[in-house]
Design an enzyme around this catalytic site. Structure first.
Site, PDB file in Angstrom:
ATOM      1  CG  HIS A 228      42.204  -1.102 -23.020  1.00  0.00           C
ATOM      2  ND1 HIS A 228      41.167  -0.557 -23.737  1.00  0.00           N
ATOM      3  CD2 HIS A 228      42.935  -1.808 -23.912  1.00  0.00           C
ATOM      4  CE1 HIS A 228      41.254  -0.927 -25.002  1.00  0.00           C
ATOM      5  NE2 HIS A 228      42.331  -1.682 -25.137  1.00  0.00           N
TER       6      HIS A 228
ATOM      7  CB  THR B 100      57.812  -3.437 -15.766  1.00  0.00           C
ATOM      8  OG1 THR B 100      58.673  -4.202 -14.911  1.00  0.00           O
ATOM      9  CG2 THR B 100      57.028  -4.388 -16.656  1.00  0.00           C
ATOM     10  CE  LYS B 101      60.324  -3.122 -10.235  1.00  0.00           C
ATOM     11  NZ  LYS B 101      59.341  -4.114 -10.693  1.00  0.00           N
TER      12      LYS B 101
ATOM     13  NE  ARG C 298      78.015  -9.001 -18.973  1.00  0.00           N
ATOM     14  CZ  ARG C 298      77.686  -9.817 -19.992  1.00  0.00           C
ATOM     15  NH1 ARG C 298      77.275 -11.035 -19.745  1.00  0.00           N
ATOM     16  NH2 ARG C 298      77.755  -9.397 -21.220  1.00  0.00           N
TER      17      ARG C 298
HETATM   18  C1  LIG Z   1      71.434  -9.762 -23.779  1.00  0.00           C
HETATM   19  C2  LIG Z   1      72.543 -10.376 -24.655  1.00  0.00           C
HETATM   20  C3  LIG Z   1      73.229  -9.299 -25.489  1.00  0.00           C
HETATM   21  C4  LIG Z   1      73.527 -10.962 -23.635  1.00  0.00           C
HETATM   22  O1  LIG Z   1      74.513 -11.663 -24.341  1.00  0.00           O
HETATM   23  P1  LIG Z   1      75.761 -12.283 -23.521  1.00  0.00           P
HETATM   24  O2  LIG Z   1      76.500 -11.196 -22.860  1.00  0.00           O
HETATM   25  O3  LIG Z   1      76.514 -13.142 -24.481  1.00  0.00           O
HETATM   26  O4  LIG Z   1      75.041 -13.109 -22.363  1.00  0.00           O
HETATM   27  P2  LIG Z   1      75.117 -14.658 -22.038  1.00  0.00           P
HETATM   28  O5  LIG Z   1      74.660 -15.464 -23.206  1.00  0.00           O
HETATM   29  O6  LIG Z   1      76.471 -14.919 -21.470  1.00  0.00           O
HETATM   30  O7  LIG Z   1      74.020 -14.800 -20.883  1.00  0.00           O
HETATM   31  C5  LIG Z   1      74.220 -14.312 -19.578  1.00  0.00           C
HETATM   32  C6  LIG Z   1      73.033 -14.779 -18.751  1.00  0.00           C
HETATM   33  O8  LIG Z   1      71.862 -14.054 -19.157  1.00  0.00           O
HETATM   34  C7  LIG Z   1      70.853 -14.928 -19.649  1.00  0.00           C
HETATM   35  N1  LIG Z   1      70.289 -14.310 -20.840  1.00  0.00           N
HETATM   36  C8  LIG Z   1      70.952 -13.827 -21.905  1.00  0.00           C
HETATM   37  N2  LIG Z   1      70.098 -13.324 -22.809  1.00  0.00           N
HETATM   38  C9  LIG Z   1      68.870 -13.491 -22.305  1.00  0.00           C
HETATM   39  C10 LIG Z   1      67.573 -13.158 -22.765  1.00  0.00           C
HETATM   40  N3  LIG Z   1      67.404 -12.551 -23.942  1.00  0.00           N
HETATM   41  N4  LIG Z   1      66.516 -13.450 -21.988  1.00  0.00           N
HETATM   42  C11 LIG Z   1      66.701 -14.055 -20.767  1.00  0.00           C
HETATM   43  N5  LIG Z   1      67.923 -14.394 -20.280  1.00  0.00           N
HETATM   44  C12 LIG Z   1      68.978 -14.112 -21.038  1.00  0.00           C
HETATM   45  C13 LIG Z   1      71.581 -16.226 -19.989  1.00  0.00           C
HETATM   46  O9  LIG Z   1      70.736 -17.332 -19.903  1.00  0.00           O
HETATM   47  C14 LIG Z   1      72.679 -16.236 -18.938  1.00  0.00           C
HETATM   48  O10 LIG Z   1      72.101 -16.669 -17.730  1.00  0.00           O
HETATM   49  P3  LIG Z   1      72.977 -17.522 -16.627  1.00  0.00           P
HETATM   50  O11 LIG Z   1      74.086 -16.584 -16.216  1.00  0.00           O
HETATM   51  O12 LIG Z   1      71.992 -17.829 -15.551  1.00  0.00           O
HETATM   52  O13 LIG Z   1      73.496 -18.701 -17.362  1.00  0.00           O
HETATM   53  C15 LIG Z   1      72.002 -11.445 -25.623  1.00  0.00           C
HETATM   54  O14 LIG Z   1      71.660 -12.649 -24.918  1.00  0.00           O
HETATM   55  C16 LIG Z   1      70.782 -10.996 -26.396  1.00  0.00           C
HETATM   56  O15 LIG Z   1      69.620 -11.107 -25.971  1.00  0.00           O
HETATM   57  N6  LIG Z   1      71.054 -10.416 -27.603  1.00  0.00           N
HETATM   58  C17 LIG Z   1      70.048  -9.763 -28.405  1.00  0.00           C
HETATM   59  C18 LIG Z   1      70.045 -10.317 -29.825  1.00  0.00           C
HETATM   60  C19 LIG Z   1      69.046  -9.554 -30.668  1.00  0.00           C
HETATM   61  O16 LIG Z   1      67.863  -9.607 -30.398  1.00  0.00           O
HETATM   62  N7  LIG Z   1      69.541  -8.796 -31.645  1.00  0.00           N
HETATM   63  C20 LIG Z   1      68.720  -7.883 -32.418  1.00  0.00           C
HETATM   64  C21 LIG Z   1      68.454  -8.383 -33.779  1.00  0.00           C
HETATM   65  S1  LIG Z   1      67.541  -7.202 -34.687  1.00  0.00           S
END
Ligand SMILES: CC(C)(COP(=O)(O)OP(=O)(O)OC[C@H]1O[C@@H](n2cnc3c(N)ncnc32)[C@H](O)[C@@H]1OP(=O)(O)O)[C@@H](O)C(=O)NCCC(=O)NCCS
Length: 191
Positions: free
Chosen positions: A119, A173-174, A191
């Site tokens: 939209h 968005t970016k 990271r």
């Molecule tokens: C993104 C991801 C891979 C990172 O995992 P990780 O390397 O173990 O990261 P960590 O748990 O050490 O988190 C690092 C930081 O990012 C933040 N963070 C991690 N995942 C996040 C998310 N999804 N949303 C917001 N913040 C997130 C943590 O709070 C942490 O913040 P801090 O440093 O301020 O404490 C994981 O969190 C994730 O989202 N996995 C996806 C799982 C999924 O959906 N699988 C698909 C199934 S079909």
């Protein structure tokens, strides 16, 4: 091994009928690609699925929640191009411009990829026939080996580099560069 065989036998009718449905809708689907469960298709543009992809709709075929099924929609001039060896669970991909997804990309349950705002952001056009003309649309490009977590929304104009990871629930968005990990709403680099 036996479990996989049983699973494949049970999924066979669904995969068979989905393949026929995709072909009826003019979707080009590669060798070895399997679409199981519920899939909603509208193809007024072009949809291409590469080889050896697995696309799962509904909880029965991907029980992580978000089990509404998969949606693949192209409007006229829209384009969805999915590479090879991708895994897609209960995702919605809707294109008015172009959405290109590379090889070996994983889209988690409930992912949404939109290359359009649908939209106008100007209220005067909304509810009129011109709303669509004033809606912003821009291509989305996702590189190879990208992992998109469950519940992520990717919005118009975004490019995601090879091997990047997007954390569950993010709103992107970016642009994301190769090898970066982003999360949150709006998504930022973690990271
Ligand atoms: C993104 C991801 C891979 C990172 O995992 P990780 O390397 O173990 O990261 P960590 O748990 O050490 O988190 C690092 C930081 O990012 C933040 N963070 C991690 N995942 C996040 C998310 N999804 N949303 C917001 N913040 C997130 C943590 O709070 C942490 O913040 P801090 O440093 O301020 O404490 C994981 O969190 C994730 O989202 N996995 C996806 C799982 C999924 O959906 N699988 C698909 C199934 S079909």
């Amino acid at each position: 091994m036996v479990k996989d065989l049983v699973r494949n036998i049970i999924a066979f009718p669904s995969a068979f009928f989905n393949k026929i449905r995709l072909r009826i809708h003019g979707v080009s689907i590669g060798i070895g690609s399997v679409v199981k469960g519920k899939i909603y298709i509208v193809n007024k543009g072009k949809i291409t699925i590469g080889d050896n992809c697995i696309i799962n709709g509904r909880n029965k075929y991907d029980p992580i929640g978000c089990g509404e099924g998969c949606t693949l929609v192209t409007e006229k001039n829209g384009n969805i191009c999915i590479g090879s060896k991708c895994g897609i669970s209960n995702a919605a991909i809707y294109s008015r411009a172009s959405i290109c997804i590379g090889d070996r990309v994983l889209l988690g349950g409930g992912v949404k990829i939109y290359d359009t705002d649908f939209h106008s952001i100007e209220h005067i056009w909304r509810g009129t026939v011109e709303d669509k003309l004033h809606a912003c649309s821009e291509s989305v490009n996702i590189g190879n080996d990208v992992f998109i977590g469950a519940g992520v929304t990717i919005l118009k104009g975004v490019t995601i580099g090879d091997r990047a990871v997007v954390g569950a629930g993010a709103v992107v968005t970016k642009d994301i560069l190769a090898d970066e990990i982003w999360a949150g709403n709006p998504a930022i680099k973690i990271r």
